[in-house]
Design an enzyme around this catalytic site. Structure first.
Site, PDB file in Angstrom:
ATOM      1  N   GLU A 165      25.285  36.154  54.771  1.00 25.06           N
ATOM      2  CA  GLU A 165      24.685  35.870  56.083  1.00 25.06           C
ATOM      3  C   GLU A 165      25.716  36.003  57.196  1.00 25.06           C
ATOM      4  OE1 GLU A 165      22.521  32.159  56.146  1.00 25.06           O
ATOM      5  OE2 GLU A 165      20.920  32.992  54.892  1.00 25.06           O
ATOM      6  N   GLU A 177      17.372  36.152  49.813  1.00 22.08           N
ATOM      7  CA  GLU A 177      17.351  34.676  49.794  1.00 22.08           C
ATOM      8  C   GLU A 177      16.227  34.185  50.692  1.00 22.08           C
ATOM      9  OE1 GLU A 177      21.144  32.538  50.543  1.00 22.08           O
ATOM     10  OE2 GLU A 177      19.958  31.187  51.805  1.00 22.08           O
TER      11      GLU A 177
END
Ligand code: IDC
Length: 464
Positions: free
Chosen positions: A297, A389
């Site tokens: 991320e 995710e």
């Protein structure tokens, strides 16, 4: 992607029936090219060309020129770079596949818009001889039409596991395809941080994930900071390698996640990433089931900086494992930029300069709602997405399951055939964990007795 060998065999036969081959052969002792239609539908088809080196020495580059009849164009290619002039499309190496050793070959694929098959072919500027092309499009069957379902290629071992059925994956247009070129959607679970929950990832827990949950995918989340890789590179590399072997033994796809989070600029960990991916991709180069997620991320960093990182890490993986799919994180915690006021346009207008690449999108259902779904739908029309995710709860990883939003997301991902991994296959004491605290040490993964609300929702969905 479930284990239904009979259905899958029928689908495979339908695809095989819809396949037509034209062979362009050069005299012995030269480059050759074989053109195959691997799938077709009403107004288009997917083509594959294998370039072979029949000479006794290595060739350093290659070029294939296909001339298509008026009305047919090439939209996208993978494992090759394309350029067009008039009706002729020129395919050159993607970068890593320029050199072909004596007696070896390389393949690339493309999507044709329109049904016309190539009318001529050149390999390295020389006319292909013995050209035969079918005059009419390959017969199309309903099950091999625009949105093909998972199927086995005739030569793939169909022991019934996801990898046995689907083999080496590759990006085809905006989708993820199996070895025979049919779009697939992988469904599975992500680990929590390996540094915190090692007892959750055992032979017993992976047996349950593979055989009871019928998952396709196991994401291995190796944090880099917060007590992760940076504290013990060789130890965490060994742990990841061990989990890849456990996934492989069960026919699961393994998604190797370099879990950067804080700091959010992946370049902070560039040298670590290079070392890690060099070692892991060398170890697993011959496997068909490993997918690399190079930056979990990114946040507080521009798309240009993420792209620069990707273009330095991907060649390291490709040097060992040329055909592995790589997933690149997107800006704003893999929100396609949305959580930092941007959008997927920044990727669409400036994609990573590499083939066989997908882009990560993450969501937490209670926090990320309709505006994020709209952006995913828009982006998915142009770029290949992988939900590496997601959570059923809020972005904190905790709180109540938002069943309505989670189901809206599932419907969208299924419709767009976007693969996903859920956070987490662990017994953390937070709403996103699939198991109740204490489950991992007790080893009580089987059945439904240890599941949380989120775990029950995911088990049902993945098993379905
Ligand atoms: C969270 C964990 C939490 C842990 C925290 C540490 O659930 O137990 O304390 O990380 O950093 C992400 C991240 C993922 C987060 C998760 C939930 O990829 O690492 O896990 N999340 O906050 N992005 C959005 C949410």
């Amino acid at each position: 992607m479930k284990r239904r060998p009979k259905v899958l065999l029928a689908a495979a036969l339908a695809v095989a029936a819809a396949t037509a081959t034209a062979f362009f052969a050069l005299p012995a002792g030269a480059e050759t090219a074989t053109f195959t239609v691997t799938n077709s539908w009403n107004n288009g088809y997917q083509g594959q060309v294998t370039v072979g080196n029949d000479t006794s020495s290595s060739i350093s580059t290659w070029k294939v020129e296909l001339t298509l009849p008026a009305g047919t164009t090439v939209g996208q290619a993978w494992n090759a770079t394309i350029s067009s002039a008039g009706n002729t499309v020129t395919f050159t190496p993607a970068g890593w596949n320029a050199t072909i050793a004596a007696g070896a070959s390389t393949s690339f694929g493309f999507i044709a818009n329109g049904s016309g098959r190539p009318t001529s072919c050149l390999v390295n500027g020389k006319a292909c001889t013995g050209v035969t092309t079918p005059s009419s499009p390959a017969a199309s069957s309903p099950s091999a039409s625009a949105s093909p379902s998972a199927s086995a290629s005739p030569g793939t071992p169909t022991s019934g596991t996801p990898v046995g059925v689907n083999g080496q994956l590759r990006v085809c247009g905006t989708k993820l395809c199996n070895e025979s070129g049919s779009a697939v959607q992988l469904k599975g679970m992500s680990t929590h941080g390996l540094q915190w929950f090692p007892s959750c990832y055992t032979d017993a827990s992976l047996d349950v994930l593979a055989n009871e949950w019928n998952a396709d995918l196991f994401r291995i989340s190796m944090y880099v900071q917060e007590g992760g890789y940076e504290t013990n590179p060789s130890g965490f590399t060994a742990q990841v390698n061990n989990l890849v072997e456990k996934a492989t033994a069960r026919g699961l796809y393994a998604l190797v996640d370099f879990h950067i989070l804080t700091p959010g600029d992946p370049n902070f960990n560039l040298e670590r990433a290079k070392t890690f991916f060099r070692e892991v991709s060398a170890r697993h180069a011959s496997k068909k089931n490993v997918i690399y997620e190079i930056a979990n991320e990114p946040n507080g960093v521009s798309w240009a900086q993420i792209k620069s990182y990707a273009e330095q890490v991907i060649p390291i993986i490709r040097a060992n494992d040329p055909d592995a799919v790589v997933v690149v994180g997107s800006r704003g915690w893999s929100s396609l930029g949305v959580s930092e006021g941007g959008s997927s346009s920044e990727i669409i207008s400036n994609p990573v300069n590499a083939s066989n690449v997908m882009y990560a999108f993450h969501f937490y259902a209670a926090s990320h709602q309709a505006n994020y779904r709209a952006e995913v739908e828009r982006a998915a029309a142009s770029i290949p997405l992988f939900v590496t995710e997601f959570g059923t709860v809020s972005y904190t990883g905790d709180g109540a399951v938002d069943v309505a939003s989670t189901n809206a997301w599932f419907d969208l991902l299924d419709r767009l055939k976007i693969s996903y991994a859920n956070w987490t296959y662990s017994d953390a004491s937070e709403g996103s964990a699939a198991f109740r605290p204490g489950t991992c040490n007790a080893g009580s993964f089987a059945g439904t007795g240890s599941l949380t609300e989120s775990g029950a929702l995911l088990r049902n969905r993945i098993r379905a």
